[in-house]
Enzyme design. Structure first.
Site, short mmCIF file in Angstrom:
data_model
loop_
_atom_site.label_atom_id
_atom_site.label_comp_id
_atom_site.label_asym_id
_atom_site.label_seq_id
_atom_site.Cartn_x
_atom_site.Cartn_y
_atom_site.Cartn_z
N LYS A 1 0.84 -1.20 0.00
CA LYS A 1 0.00 0.00 0.00
C LYS A 1 0.88 1.25 0.00
O LYS A 1 1.95 1.27 0.60
CB LYS A 1 -0.90 -0.02 1.23
CG LYS A 1 -1.79 1.19 1.41
CD LYS A 1 -2.59 1.07 2.70
CE LYS A 1 -3.43 2.32 2.94
NZ LYS A 1 -2.58 3.51 3.18
N LYS B 1 7.53 0.74 1.78
CA LYS B 1 8.29 -0.04 0.80
C LYS B 1 9.65 0.60 0.51
O LYS B 1 10.67 -0.09 0.44
CB LYS B 1 7.51 -0.18 -0.52
CG LYS B 1 6.19 -0.90 -0.43
CD LYS B 1 5.58 -1.14 -1.80
CE LYS B 1 5.46 0.10 -2.66
NZ LYS B 1 4.66 1.18 -2.04
N LYS C 1 5.15 8.12 -7.66
CA LYS C 1 5.63 9.13 -6.73
C LYS C 1 7.13 9.34 -6.85
O LYS C 1 7.67 10.35 -6.39
CB LYS C 1 5.30 8.73 -5.29
CG LYS C 1 3.82 8.65 -4.97
CD LYS C 1 3.57 8.57 -3.48
CE LYS C 1 4.24 7.40 -2.82
NZ LYS C 1 3.75 6.09 -3.24
N ASP D 1 -1.61 -0.63 -4.48
CA ASP D 1 -3.02 -0.27 -4.34
C ASP D 1 -3.84 -0.70 -5.54
O ASP D 1 -5.03 -1.00 -5.42
CB ASP D 1 -3.16 1.25 -4.15
CG ASP D 1 -2.48 1.73 -2.87
OD1 ASP D 1 -1.25 1.63 -2.80
OD2 ASP D 1 -3.18 2.19 -1.96
#
Length: 335
Positions: free
Chosen positions: A45, A50, A76, A164
């Site tokens: 998630k 991570k 990101k 996700d």
């Protein structure tokens, strides 16, 4: 390199030449003198840790003499930020766009950087509202192929994927056997375990279709000792590779972009063990949980069990007043 990432070459993920390209990549991997590379996709998630886990894991592996390539596949573009002390790494997608406008070719030194034996790069993603992140992943791997990805010589290639959504480019490693195994990162909360369960479901789905990717195990991050993540691992039939505790020292050092996965750190043994477990863990076929089984890992207070679903009526939706009107449907009698 023992992988089918070169399958993305120029034909895309569903191109007619995919099987032949995969066979070529596998033949290259088994040729004399080539390194047997483990390609591992890490899912979790967003915000679960991570990048923290991978930066420290890759750094510790490099200190143990392994050749490691870390590739951020999250739009990101924050996978390598901790590794590089908070410095932003130019992404493959933005660099490709800029070079294309200038009529120049992308070179490996434009997008791949190293620190203390770890090689790292970011695929990046499109600008907000201007494209699909999954398609950006595919484009990034196509460019990696042009840069000679399948000819590179590494012990481990770690791919950081947003978990996700396990669809499109994000699900590519599982759907196309681009990696040998998957690791999920989660915590003792319902949302991160929901994502982990989705990843297990994706792996199981493609195994039924003839795929070979398996789950190597779970890393429990920010472990507060409540046990839900460990219970999920046991129920899904996957091992816990490491439990990283919820500790203020880790939180502060992560926020300050400090590596803790090095031999002189008090956390050295934790990441050493994680590295050994990641290397040795075989790809396993998981047993995804259904919704009730997943909710059953948590107390009733945490997930609201005991609530009865009450059907709504048309009168409810109209503020309590419903005027029955005859149907205007024309019904023809059978001839």
């Amino acid at each position: 390199m023992n992988a089918a990432i070169s399958a993305l070459a120029t034909r895309g993920p569903t191109g007619p030449g995919l099987d032949a390209i995969i066979r070529d990549a596998e033949d290259t991997a088994t040729a004399p003198g080539t390194r047997n590379t483990q390609i591992i996709a890490i899912y979790g998630k967003g915000g679960i840790g991570k990048s923290f886990t991978l930066a420290n894991l890759s750094y510790m592996m490099a200190q143990q003499g392994q050749r490691v390539l870390l590739i951020g596949c999250d739009p990101k573009s924050d996978t390598t930020s901790l590794l590089f002390g908070g410095r932003a790494c130019p992404t493959i997608i933005e660099t490709s766009a800029r070079k294309k406008l200038a009529g120049e070719e992308v070179r490996i030194e434009d997008v791949c950087f190293k620190r203390d034996g770890v090689f790292a790069m970011e695929l990046g993603g499109p600008e907000v509202g201007r494209g699909c992140g999954g398609r950006g992943i595919i484009h990034g791997f196509e460019l990696l192929e042009k840069l000679g990805f399948h000819e590179w010589d590494f012990d481990y290639v770690l791919l950081d994927f947003l978990g996700d959504v396990v669809c499109g480019g994000f699900g590519l490693p599982i759907a196309r056997d681009m990696c040998q195994k998957v690791i999920v990162v989660a915590s003792n909360d319902l949302q991160s375990l929901y994502v982990a369960n989705n990843v297990c479901s994706a792996v199981e789905y493609f195994r039924k279709l003839g795929g070979n990717v398996g789950i190597a195990g779970m890393v429990i991050n920010k472990d507060d000792g409540t046990g839900e993540a460990a219970a999920f691992s046991a129920a899904a039939g996957i091992p816990v590779l490491a439990a990283i505790p919820q500790h203020d020292d880790l939180r502060r050092k992560s926020a300050n972009y400090e590596i803790v996965g090095h031999p002189d750190s008090p956390w050295a043994s934790l990441f050493t063990e994680l590295g050994l477990n990641v290397a040795a863990a075989p790809p396993m076929r998981p047993k995804p949980l259904n919704q009730d089984e997943l909710l059953g890992l948590f107390s009733g207070d945490a997930v609201g069990r005991g609530v009865v679903l009450q059907p709504a009526s048309q009168a409810d939706l109209r503020g309590g007043t419903l005027v029955e009107r005859p149907s205007l449907e024309v019904i023809y009698e059978a001839v």
